[in-house]
Write a protein that holds these residues in place. Structure first.
Motif, short mmCIF file in Angstrom:
data_model
loop_
_atom_site.label_atom_id
_atom_site.label_comp_id
_atom_site.label_asym_id
_atom_site.label_seq_id
_atom_site.Cartn_x
_atom_site.Cartn_y
_atom_site.Cartn_z
N HIS A 68 0.80 -1.22 0.00
CA HIS A 68 0.00 0.00 0.00
C HIS A 68 0.84 1.28 0.00
O HIS A 68 2.00 1.29 0.39
CB HIS A 68 -0.89 0.04 1.24
N GLN A 73 -5.34 1.93 4.68
CA GLN A 73 -5.78 1.08 3.56
C GLN A 73 -6.14 -0.33 4.02
O GLN A 73 -5.34 -1.00 4.67
CB GLN A 73 -4.66 0.98 2.52
N ARG A 75 -7.24 -4.28 2.60
CA ARG A 75 -6.52 -5.11 1.61
C ARG A 75 -6.83 -4.74 0.16
O ARG A 75 -5.96 -4.89 -0.69
CB ARG A 75 -6.80 -6.59 1.89
N SER A 77 -8.06 -1.63 -0.67
CA SER A 77 -8.14 -0.17 -0.72
C SER A 77 -9.57 0.30 -1.01
O SER A 77 -9.81 1.10 -1.91
CB SER A 77 -7.18 0.40 -1.79
N TYR A 81 -8.57 -1.05 -5.65
CA TYR A 81 -7.58 -1.89 -6.32
C TYR A 81 -8.21 -2.89 -7.29
O TYR A 81 -7.51 -3.48 -8.12
CB TYR A 81 -6.81 -2.72 -5.30
N SER A 97 -2.97 -9.51 -0.88
CA SER A 97 -2.94 -8.19 -0.25
C SER A 97 -3.49 -8.30 1.16
O SER A 97 -4.36 -9.14 1.43
CB SER A 97 -3.77 -7.19 -1.07
N LYS A 100 -3.63 -3.02 6.35
CA LYS A 100 -2.57 -2.37 7.10
C LYS A 100 -2.87 -2.46 8.60
O LYS A 100 -4.03 -2.64 9.02
CB LYS A 100 -2.45 -0.89 6.68
#
Length: 355
Positions: A68, A73, A75, A77, A81, A97, A100
């Protein structure tokens, strides 16, 4: 009255037909996750319990980990994404992904991380994939955005698990990036060159005073408020600490040591990070390095490599409703030109064994 009623019905029919046509040619499906095999992958790093999703597109094709940029964010976004993710999956490229720290299903606080912490987290994610059956020997690379420009170049020195790097909209020097961002913002606000120069000078002095000293957050907050800045203009305590942790970041030394193929794409109309500095720095340091490496400024593209004609804003929360609606309808077509084809073709080539 009958004529008005018929006219109204005719208009309604035209609206319905128009909506059907728009939907038929739209890319709304790009925001629905592919039907590839999905697995939840959990790992830990720095005292944080982290969770993400792995989508397997093929049994032996390449895999990318998404790294990221700035901000809280999750996984995918917030689904932003997904057009990119679905494009990768369509080409047989599996994707992993994770949320965060402090976002979604992950614990911790991303604002407490240095760029070194983020690199260590990325290494831990790579190792988590390597432990999964069928992924022990897969070609796994990293695809990062914006702030990941200070994360990706650190990773290869800490693990052999990464096979290639893709950086989209990255920056080189933290302070240079801050000056560029502020200059673009002030320019768009219509400030004069003299006003811009004065404000950039003020910000540089403030950064030295607060981020290169032992000043406390309360001292910073009181001084900023006394100077007339509103509470919204003053950094939160977490953001203040984040800026202090990363104030002196410069990716050049890590770029110099990269042994892997690297693809760097920067949008020519980037309002957040100087595209010319990023691409020219990689070229000057890595030119003559790995033969597959490519460094390119994409004409008419934004920080996120979208079409600058429709999406050139510094922050997602600045997008008007028209841009948001266009993005939902456009999906992967929101990317400028051949950006997605360039990314997928390059990843496939970089994941193959060199002769």
């Amino acid at each position: 009255m009958r004529r008005l009623t018929l006219a109204a019905i005719g208009l309604a029919v035209l609206v319905v037909i128009g909506s059907v046509i728009i939907l038929a040619f739209s890319r709304i499906a790009d925001f629905e996750l592919s039907q590839g095999e999905r697995q939840t992958v959990s790992f830990s790093q720095g005292g944080n319990a982290l969770e993400g999703t792995l989508i397997t597109a093929s049994e032996d094709g390449p895999v990318v980990l998404l790294v990221h940029g700035d901000g809280p964010q999750d996984r995918w976004s917030g689904s932003g994404y997904l057009p990119l993710v679905n494009t990768l999956l369509d080409e047989g490229i599996s994707v992993f992904s994770w949320d965060k720290p402090g976002v979604g299903a992950s614990t911790g606080n991303w604002l407490h991380q240095s760029m070194q912490d983020r690199a260590d987290e990325t290494v831990a994610a790579l190792k988590a994939l390597r432990r999964m059956p069928g992924y022990e020997h897969r070609r796994i690379g990293l695809l990062g955005f914006s702030q990941a420009g200070w994360v990706l170049p650190r990773v290869p020195a800490r693990t052999d698990d990464a096979a290639f790097l893709v950086l989209m909209g990255g920056a080189i020097d933290w302070q240079d990036q801050g000056r560029y961002y502020a200059t673009m913002r002030l320019t768009r606000e219509g400030r004069t060159p003299e006003e811009i120069a004065a404000e950039i000078s003020r910000q540089a002095a403030a950064s030295r005073a607060w981020f290169e000293s032992d000043a406390t957050y309360q001292e910073y907050f009181s001084a900023e408020r006394a100077a007339g800045r509103s509470a919204e203009q003053v950094l939160s305590e977490d953001r203040f600490g984040f800026a202090r942790l990363n104030h002196n970041e410069d990716a050049r030394s890590d770029i110099a040591g990269l042994p892997l193929p690297v693809l760097v794409l920067s949008g020519a109309e980037d309002l957040n990070a100087d595209p010319q500095e990023t691409v020219s720095t990689y070229r000057s340091i890595r030119e003559g390095g790995h033969p597959l490496s490519r460094f390119r400024v994409v004409p008419d593209a934004t920080h996120s490599l979208f079409s600058a004609r429709w999406y050139n804003y510094q922050r997602p929360d600045q997008w008007p409703l028209t841009a948001q609606a266009r993005f939902v309808l456009s999906g992967r077509n929101a990317y400028q030109g051949d950006v997605l084809e360039t990314v997928t073709d390059w990843i496939v080539a970089a994941s193959q064994d060199m002769p």
